[in-house]
Design a protein around this motif. Structure first.
Motif, PDB file in Angstrom:
ATOM      1  N   VAL A   3       2.879  10.416  -6.550  1.00  0.00           N
ATOM      2  CA  VAL A   3       3.999  11.234  -7.028  1.00  0.00           C
ATOM      3  C   VAL A   3       3.951  11.381  -8.542  1.00  0.00           C
ATOM      4  N   GLY A   4       3.552  10.340  -9.256  1.00  0.00           N
ATOM      5  CA  GLY A   4       3.430  10.453 -10.702  1.00  0.00           C
ATOM      6  C   GLY A   4       2.373  11.463 -11.117  1.00  0.00           C
ATOM      7  N   LEU A   5       1.203  11.394 -10.498  1.00  0.00           N
ATOM      8  CA  LEU A   5       0.143  12.354 -10.818  1.00  0.00           C
ATOM      9  C   LEU A   5       0.524  13.765 -10.389  1.00  0.00           C
ATOM     10  N   GLU A   6       1.135  13.881  -9.233  1.00  0.00           N
ATOM     11  CA  GLU A   6       1.529  15.210  -8.749  1.00  0.00           C
ATOM     12  C   GLU A   6       2.580  15.839  -9.648  1.00  0.00           C
ATOM     13  N   THR A   7       3.466  15.042 -10.224  1.00  0.00           N
ATOM     14  CA  THR A   7       4.486  15.590 -11.118  1.00  0.00           C
ATOM     15  C   THR A   7       3.850  16.173 -12.373  1.00  0.00           C
ATOM     16  N   VAL A   8       2.930  15.436 -12.981  1.00  0.00           N
ATOM     17  CA  VAL A   8       2.274  15.929 -14.197  1.00  0.00           C
ATOM     18  C   VAL A   8       1.433  17.162 -13.900  1.00  0.00           C
ATOM     19  N   ILE A   9       0.617  17.091 -12.846  1.00  0.00           N
ATOM     20  CA  ILE A   9      -0.251  18.215 -12.516  1.00  0.00           C
ATOM     21  C   ILE A   9       0.568  19.407 -12.022  1.00  0.00           C
ATOM     22  N   ALA A  15      -9.942   7.454  -3.075  1.00  0.00           N
ATOM     23  CA  ALA A  15     -10.222   8.632  -2.251  1.00  0.00           C
ATOM     24  C   ALA A  15      -8.936   9.203  -1.651  1.00  0.00           C
ATOM     25  N   VAL A  16      -8.059   8.335  -1.160  1.00  0.00           N
ATOM     26  CA  VAL A  16      -6.793   8.799  -0.579  1.00  0.00           C
ATOM     27  C   VAL A  16      -5.913   9.433  -1.651  1.00  0.00           C
ATOM     28  N   ILE A  17      -5.863   8.841  -2.842  1.00  0.00           N
ATOM     29  CA  ILE A  17      -5.035   9.379  -3.922  1.00  0.00           C
ATOM     30  C   ILE A  17      -5.523  10.765  -4.341  1.00  0.00           C
ATOM     31  N   ILE A  18      -6.839  10.924  -4.487  1.00  0.00           N
ATOM     32  CA  ILE A  18      -7.392  12.222  -4.889  1.00  0.00           C
ATOM     33  C   ILE A  18      -7.064  13.293  -3.848  1.00  0.00           C
ATOM     34  N   ALA A  19      -7.275  12.952  -2.587  1.00  0.00           N
ATOM     35  CA  ALA A  19      -7.001  13.926  -1.528  1.00  0.00           C
ATOM     36  C   ALA A  19      -5.513  14.267  -1.444  1.00  0.00           C
ATOM     37  N   ASN A  77       0.830  -1.206   0.000  1.00  0.00           N
ATOM     38  CA  ASN A  77       0.000   0.000   0.000  1.00  0.00           C
ATOM     39  C   ASN A  77       0.865   1.256   0.000  1.00  0.00           C
ATOM     40  N   THR A  78       1.909   1.247   0.802  1.00  0.00           N
ATOM     41  CA  THR A  78       2.812   2.394   0.843  1.00  0.00           C
ATOM     42  C   THR A  78       3.479   2.619  -0.505  1.00  0.00           C
ATOM     43  N   THR A  79       3.970   1.546  -1.118  1.00  0.00           N
ATOM     44  CA  THR A  79       4.616   1.676  -2.425  1.00  0.00           C
ATOM     45  C   THR A  79       3.635   2.127  -3.494  1.00  0.00           C
ATOM     46  N   PHE A  80       2.416   1.575  -3.469  1.00  0.00           N
ATOM     47  CA  PHE A  80       1.405   1.950  -4.462  1.00  0.00           C
ATOM     48  C   PHE A  80       1.036   3.423  -4.341  1.00  0.00           C
ATOM     49  N   PHE A  81       0.800   3.895  -3.127  1.00  0.00           N
ATOM     50  CA  PHE A  81       0.457   5.296  -2.933  1.00  0.00           C
ATOM     51  C   PHE A  81       1.599   6.206  -3.369  1.00  0.00           C
ATOM     52  N   THR A  82       2.845   5.806  -3.105  1.00  0.00           N
ATOM     53  CA  THR A  82       3.985   6.638  -3.472  1.00  0.00           C
ATOM     54  C   THR A  82       4.112   6.771  -4.981  1.00  0.00           C
ATOM     55  N   VAL A  83       4.041   5.654  -5.683  1.00  0.00           N
ATOM     56  CA  VAL A  83       4.224   5.678  -7.142  1.00  0.00           C
ATOM     57  C   VAL A  83       3.091   6.449  -7.818  1.00  0.00           C
TER      58      VAL A  83
END
Length: 355
Positions: free
Chosen positions: A124-130, A197-201, A115-121
């Motif tokens: 961070v990928g979405l945050e970089t593009v946005i 929900a966690v990823i969006i937030a 879960n930690t690895t999935f949330f990180t990848v």
């Protein structure tokens, strides 16, 4: 007037050395002793200036890490076979807490690890593009740019606890999210929708951080570079891929590194948004906190030590692989320094006067 060599020059010139040609300046005299004393003095001053920071890091980082490593070698308190009462001391179990991770009792640990690895990848990928898109928007000159910059940076300024409660209200069963999609989704329960929900937030909260660092990198790019590219017929897309992205890469890599380290220790947002002991969103930090709250300090310390090593290896690998690009020199600084050192080396047979 003809230049003549003084009589004492032969005493300084070593035997067998060729005489100096007329008109060529003499080699500079090197004082090695003075250089050594100056270097030692600079080293002592640097150590004196850095010592407060090292002291704080020792108290805040090194000491807790050593204590956590020591605590991970002890187990939970149990019944004393001699008295039948709960033991006052924790038994020494050695590496048993680490061995249990690879047994049947480690299913919860590996779930939290993935879960930690999935949330990180993903985050961070979405945050970089946005974040890069936000930086490009904030960098443009248009009317109302200050208002747009403020609105983009507000989510990053909101405390994480407030952000978690806000998104918990949005993802409620009768909240705004279900009203927009027209379906009844229980976002804060077990399932993949809890991860979404966690990823969006998380992306909403921290994408402006990357945008801010990339914006700082865009500010140092001269306008004449883009003007020359437009005169050569480069389209906006080619300008972005061949000018903007390479020049802003050092700032972008630093932002991604900090976000990776921050996402690996994610705790407060999923804890407040979804809740504790939820297999869908439980991270390593949440697992360690849950074990410590249940007075199992040995396993909690072991999980914390593993998380520390995981973050350390990610940071070390990131710096090793992309270290030259992070400083923005591509390794040219080290090459220039090496060449300069070779160039400054004294030639054989040249006289040197030691202090």
């Amino acid at each position: 007037m003809d230049a003549k060599t003084p009589p004492d020059a032969a005493a300084v010139r070593p035997s067998g050395a060729a005489p100096r040609r007329a008109g060529r300046p003499a080699a500079p005299v090197r004082f090695r002793g003075g250089q050594k004393r100056a270097t030692a003095g600079s080293g002592r001053m640097a150590a004196l200036l850095v010592s407060p920071t090292l002291l704080v890091l020792t108290v805040v980082v090194l000491y807790p890490t050593i204590m956590a490593l020591r605590e991970s070698l002890y187990g939970a308190k149990g019944l004393d076979p001699e008295t039948g009462f709960i033991s006052d001391t924790e038994p020494f179990v050695g590496l048993q807490n680490y061995v249990d991770i690879f047994g049947e009792a480690g299913d919860r640990f590996w779930n939290a690890f993935w879960n930690t690895t999935f949330f990180t990848v993903v985050t961070v990928g979405l945050e970089t593009v946005i974040g890069v898109a936000m930086a490009l928007i904030m960098h443009k000159a248009f009317q109302g740019r200050a208002l747009v910059r403020a609105s983009i940076l507000i989510p990053w300024a909101v405390p994480t606890a407030i952000s978690g409660l806000l998104w918990r209200w949005i993802f409620n069963s009768d909240g705004i999210a279900n009203a927009l999609i027209g379906q009844q989704v229980l976002w804060t329960t077990e399932g993949f929708h809890a991860k979404i929900a966690v990823i969006i937030a998380e992306v909403w909260k921290t994408a402006p951080f990357i945008g801010l660092l990339v914006l700082a990198g865009l500010q140092v790019i001269g306008k004449e570079v883009y003007e020359a590219a437009r005169m050569d017929g480069a389209s906006p897309v080619r300008q972005f891929w061949h000018i903007t992205l390479p020049l802003v890469k050092p700032a972008l890599l630093v932002a991604v590194l900090f976000r990776c380290l921050d996402a690996l220790r994610m705790f407060d947002l999923p804890y407040l948004l979804v809740g504790a002991q939820k297999n869908s969103v439980e991270t390593l930090s949440m697992l360690a906190q849950n074990e410590a709250s249940n007075v199992r300090f040995g396993p909690a310390a072991a999980y914390a030590v593993i998380l520390f090593l995981y973050v350390f290896l990610i940071a070390l690998g990131f710096v090793r692989l992309l270290g030259a690009d992070v400083v923005g020199d591509g390794g040219t600084a080290r090459k220039a320094k090496r060449k300069g050192r070779l160039r400054r080396a004294p030639a054989p047979g040249r006289a040197e006067v030691s202090a």
